[in-house]
Design a protein around this motif. Structure first.
Motif, short mmCIF file in Angstrom:
data_model
loop_
_atom_site.label_atom_id
_atom_site.label_comp_id
_atom_site.label_asym_id
_atom_site.label_seq_id
_atom_site.Cartn_x
_atom_site.Cartn_y
_atom_site.Cartn_z
N HIS A 56 1.04 -1.37 -0.12
CA HIS A 56 0.00 0.25 0.35
C HIS A 56 0.74 1.02 -0.44
O HIS A 56 0.59 1.96 0.94
CB HIS A 56 -1.25 0.18 1.10
N LYS A 57 1.88 1.32 -1.14
CA LYS A 57 2.27 2.65 -1.12
C LYS A 57 2.32 3.32 -3.02
O LYS A 57 1.38 2.30 -3.73
CB LYS A 57 3.85 2.22 -1.66
N PRO A 58 2.69 3.76 -3.33
CA PRO A 58 2.03 5.16 -4.08
C PRO A 58 2.66 4.67 -5.22
O PRO A 58 1.99 4.38 -6.14
CB PRO A 58 2.90 6.61 -4.19
N MET A 59 3.47 3.84 -4.77
CA MET A 59 4.06 3.33 -6.41
C MET A 59 3.57 1.68 -7.07
O MET A 59 3.40 1.77 -8.13
CB MET A 59 5.81 2.32 -6.12
N TYR A 60 3.68 1.02 -5.73
CA TYR A 60 2.42 0.15 -6.37
C TYR A 60 1.23 0.36 -6.32
O TYR A 60 -0.05 -0.24 -7.49
CB TYR A 60 2.48 -0.85 -5.06
N PHE A 61 0.15 1.69 -5.92
CA PHE A 61 -0.86 1.80 -6.28
C PHE A 61 -0.71 2.41 -7.85
O PHE A 61 -2.04 2.32 -8.58
CB PHE A 61 -1.47 3.35 -5.81
N PHE A 62 -0.39 3.14 -8.59
CA PHE A 62 -0.20 2.95 -9.71
C PHE A 62 0.36 2.11 -10.36
O PHE A 62 -0.11 1.17 -11.62
CB PHE A 62 1.31 4.42 -9.84
N ILE A 63 1.12 0.94 -10.13
CA ILE A 63 1.31 -0.39 -10.97
C ILE A 63 -0.08 -1.05 -10.73
O ILE A 63 -0.63 -1.95 -11.70
CB ILE A 63 2.20 -1.36 -10.00
N SER A 106 -7.78 6.06 -26.76
CA SER A 106 -7.76 6.72 -25.52
C SER A 106 -7.50 6.09 -24.79
O SER A 106 -6.14 6.37 -24.03
CB SER A 106 -9.39 6.75 -25.26
N PHE A 107 -7.58 4.76 -24.71
CA PHE A 107 -6.74 3.50 -23.56
C PHE A 107 -5.22 3.65 -23.91
O PHE A 107 -4.02 3.99 -22.97
CB PHE A 107 -6.74 2.17 -23.39
N GLY A 108 -4.93 3.68 -25.59
CA GLY A 108 -3.02 4.19 -25.83
C GLY A 108 -2.96 5.75 -25.21
O GLY A 108 -2.32 5.81 -24.50
N ALA A 109 -3.37 6.39 -24.67
CA ALA A 109 -3.40 8.41 -24.44
C ALA A 109 -3.12 7.62 -23.48
O ALA A 109 -2.02 8.56 -22.17
CB ALA A 109 -4.04 9.20 -24.81
N ILE A 110 -4.44 6.97 -22.25
CA ILE A 110 -3.81 6.83 -20.91
C ILE A 110 -2.86 6.16 -21.09
O ILE A 110 -2.23 6.87 -18.93
CB ILE A 110 -5.32 6.18 -20.35
N LEU A 134 4.37 12.88 1.48
CA LEU A 134 3.70 14.17 2.14
C LEU A 134 3.62 14.19 0.32
O LEU A 134 1.82 15.16 0.23
CB LEU A 134 4.56 14.95 2.52
N ILE A 135 3.56 14.89 -0.76
CA ILE A 135 3.30 14.63 -2.00
C ILE A 135 2.70 14.29 -2.69
O ILE A 135 1.73 13.91 -3.72
CB ILE A 135 4.40 15.48 -2.69
N MET A 136 2.75 12.53 -2.48
CA MET A 136 2.55 11.63 -3.08
C MET A 136 1.29 11.23 -2.37
O MET A 136 1.46 9.65 -1.74
CB MET A 136 2.86 10.17 -3.86
N SER A 137 0.32 11.83 -1.49
CA SER A 137 -0.36 11.12 -0.72
C SER A 137 -1.25 10.86 -1.67
O SER A 137 -1.46 10.34 -2.59
CB SER A 137 -1.28 12.22 -0.26
N PRO A 138 -2.39 9.48 -0.87
CA PRO A 138 -3.01 8.68 -1.11
C PRO A 138 -4.60 10.13 -2.02
O PRO A 138 -4.83 9.41 -3.36
CB PRO A 138 -4.29 7.98 -0.14
N GLU A 139 -4.67 10.98 -2.00
CA GLU A 139 -5.55 11.71 -2.79
C GLU A 139 -4.81 12.40 -3.70
O GLU A 139 -5.72 12.34 -5.39
CB GLU A 139 -6.18 13.28 -1.78
N ALA A 140 -3.63 12.73 -3.35
CA ALA A 140 -2.93 12.91 -4.40
C ALA A 140 -2.65 12.01 -6.09
O ALA A 140 -2.65 11.91 -7.11
CB ALA A 140 -1.67 14.18 -4.57
N CYS A 141 -2.48 10.76 -5.68
CA CYS A 141 -2.19 9.77 -5.84
C CYS A 141 -3.83 9.90 -6.83
O CYS A 141 -3.63 8.96 -8.28
CB CYS A 141 -1.29 8.02 -5.70
N LEU A 142 -4.93 9.06 -6.33
CA LEU A 142 -5.93 8.86 -6.94
C LEU A 142 -6.69 10.23 -7.79
O LEU A 142 -6.95 9.59 -8.80
CB LEU A 142 -7.26 9.24 -5.90
N LYS A 143 -5.97 11.00 -7.57
CA LYS A 143 -6.64 12.15 -8.96
C LYS A 143 -5.77 12.31 -9.92
O LYS A 143 -5.91 12.51 -10.86
CB LYS A 143 -6.22 13.77 -7.75
N LEU A 144 -4.22 12.19 -10.02
CA LEU A 144 -3.23 11.76 -11.04
C LEU A 144 -4.14 10.77 -11.51
O LEU A 144 -4.26 10.64 -13.58
CB LEU A 144 -2.16 11.38 -10.70
N LEU A 145 -4.10 9.78 -11.07
CA LEU A 145 -4.85 8.70 -11.84
C LEU A 145 -6.25 9.25 -12.77
O LEU A 145 -6.64 8.77 -13.97
CB LEU A 145 -5.24 7.57 -11.61
N LEU A 146 -7.26 9.51 -12.16
CA LEU A 146 -8.11 9.95 -12.87
C LEU A 146 -8.19 11.60 -13.68
O LEU A 146 -8.73 10.88 -14.75
CB LEU A 146 -9.16 10.87 -11.66
#
Length: 318
Positions: A56-63, A106-110, A134-146
């Motif tokens: 449960h870390k930012p890197m694995y959230f993105f993976i 679209s999926f390719g651009a994402i 602090l920068i890569m908080s759960p909220e920030a990670c979710l916003k980046l992916l969205l």
């Protein structure tokens, strides 16, 4: 005169790999196996990251988010290809063709946005470790992916609408999905403006994200050389190696396919190369991240041990 004589087609014919008709069933089995394994491995990684607290870390959230994308990306084209190989039905409605084009790109651009985000994540983790969480908080990670998903779907809307408004003189698409260049080649309309705009968008997305990745890794390399121990350098590069391999696989083919002024060039080569980002890399990506990541390996070992204990307890009870 061509525009006057042209009729609006109700369907297109995806020629796909029709030249290999005799071996079509074996191609079906190969692609079907790859597709099923791709879906299964990506689902497994999502479940693994969700269930193991150590991941449960930012890197694995993105993976995990990347694996979720890799389920949908091949699903935009592969099921239709499998159906054509199995039933020999190569027709697709014009609406279905435009939808397939829209979803695939679209999926390719994402995916480009995801790779850039993951490079930025590695940059923060190595170059700014004290402020990383602090920068890569759960909220920030979710916003980046969205934002990656939203922007990916928005940016392909314009070319999809433009293609839907073209007049077509032929219906045979020399590809296994509704790609941009083969569709443009069939059009009787003046496509110069659409080609230029698509080329500009492709450059902005592909090269823009690639620039972010390059800058991130330049900063990472500069920082790692400041480490006093070889252990620190090895650890830094090991966390980035998987991402770099994925970037090289994906960018190596797509830059050649889309970052050039004329869409109609090298169509036969494009059809073959498109198999790599559409079918091969969604399978390889979870395998690469699994094999090159020690924490993921440990999580898999824990799952295997749990399954072994459950089997042992059941055998004792029986």
């Amino acid at each position: 005169m061509m525009q006057k004589n042209a009729t609006a087609p109700t369907e297109f014919l995806l020629l796909g790999f029709s030249a290999l008709d005799k071996s079509g069933f074996y191609i079906f089995l190969l692609i079907f196996t790859v597709y099923i394994i791709t879906i299964a491995t990506n689902v497994f990684i999502i479940i693994l990251i969700k269930s193991d607290r150590n991941l449960h870390k930012p890197m694995y959230f993105f993976i995990g988010g990347f694996s979720f994308l890799e389920i949908w990306y091949p699903s935009a084209t592969v099921p239709r290809l499998l159906w054509a190989l199995l039933t020999k039905d190569i027709s697709i409605s014009t609406v279905g063709c435009i939808i397939q084009f829209y979803l695939h790109f679209s999926f390719g651009a994402i995916e480009y946005f995801f790779l850039a985000i993951m490079a930025y994540d590695r940059y923060l983790a190595i170059c700014n470790p004290l402020r990383y969480l602090l920068i890569m908080s759960p909220e920030a990670c979710l916003k980046l992916l969205l934002w990656a998903w939203v922007f990916g779907f928005i940016i392909i809307t314009i070319p999809a609408v433009q293609i839907s408004m073209l007049t077509f003189c032929a219906i045979e698409i020399d590809h296994y999905y509704c790609d941009f260049a083969p569709l443009i080649k069939l059009s009787c309309s003046d496509t110069t403006g659409i080609e230029k705009q698509f080329f500009a968008e492709a450059c902005a997305i592909i090269l823009g994200c690639f620039l972010i990745i390059i800058i991130s890794y330049i900063c990472i390399i500069r920082t790692t050389f400041k480490f006093s121990s070889s252990m620190g350098i090895h650890k830094a590069f090991s966390t980035c190696a998987s991402h770099l391999i994925v970037v090289l696989l994906f960018y190596g083919t797509t830059i050649f396919m889309f970052v050039r002024p004329r869409a109609g060039d090298f169509l036969p080569i494009n059809k073959i190369l498109s198999v790599i980002p559409s079918i091969v890399t969604p399978l390889l990506n979870p395998i690469i991240y699994t094999l090159r990541n020690q924490e993921v390996k440990e999580a898999i070992k824990k799952v295997a041990q749990r399954i072994s204990k459950i089997r042992t307890s059941r055998s004792i009870c029986s």
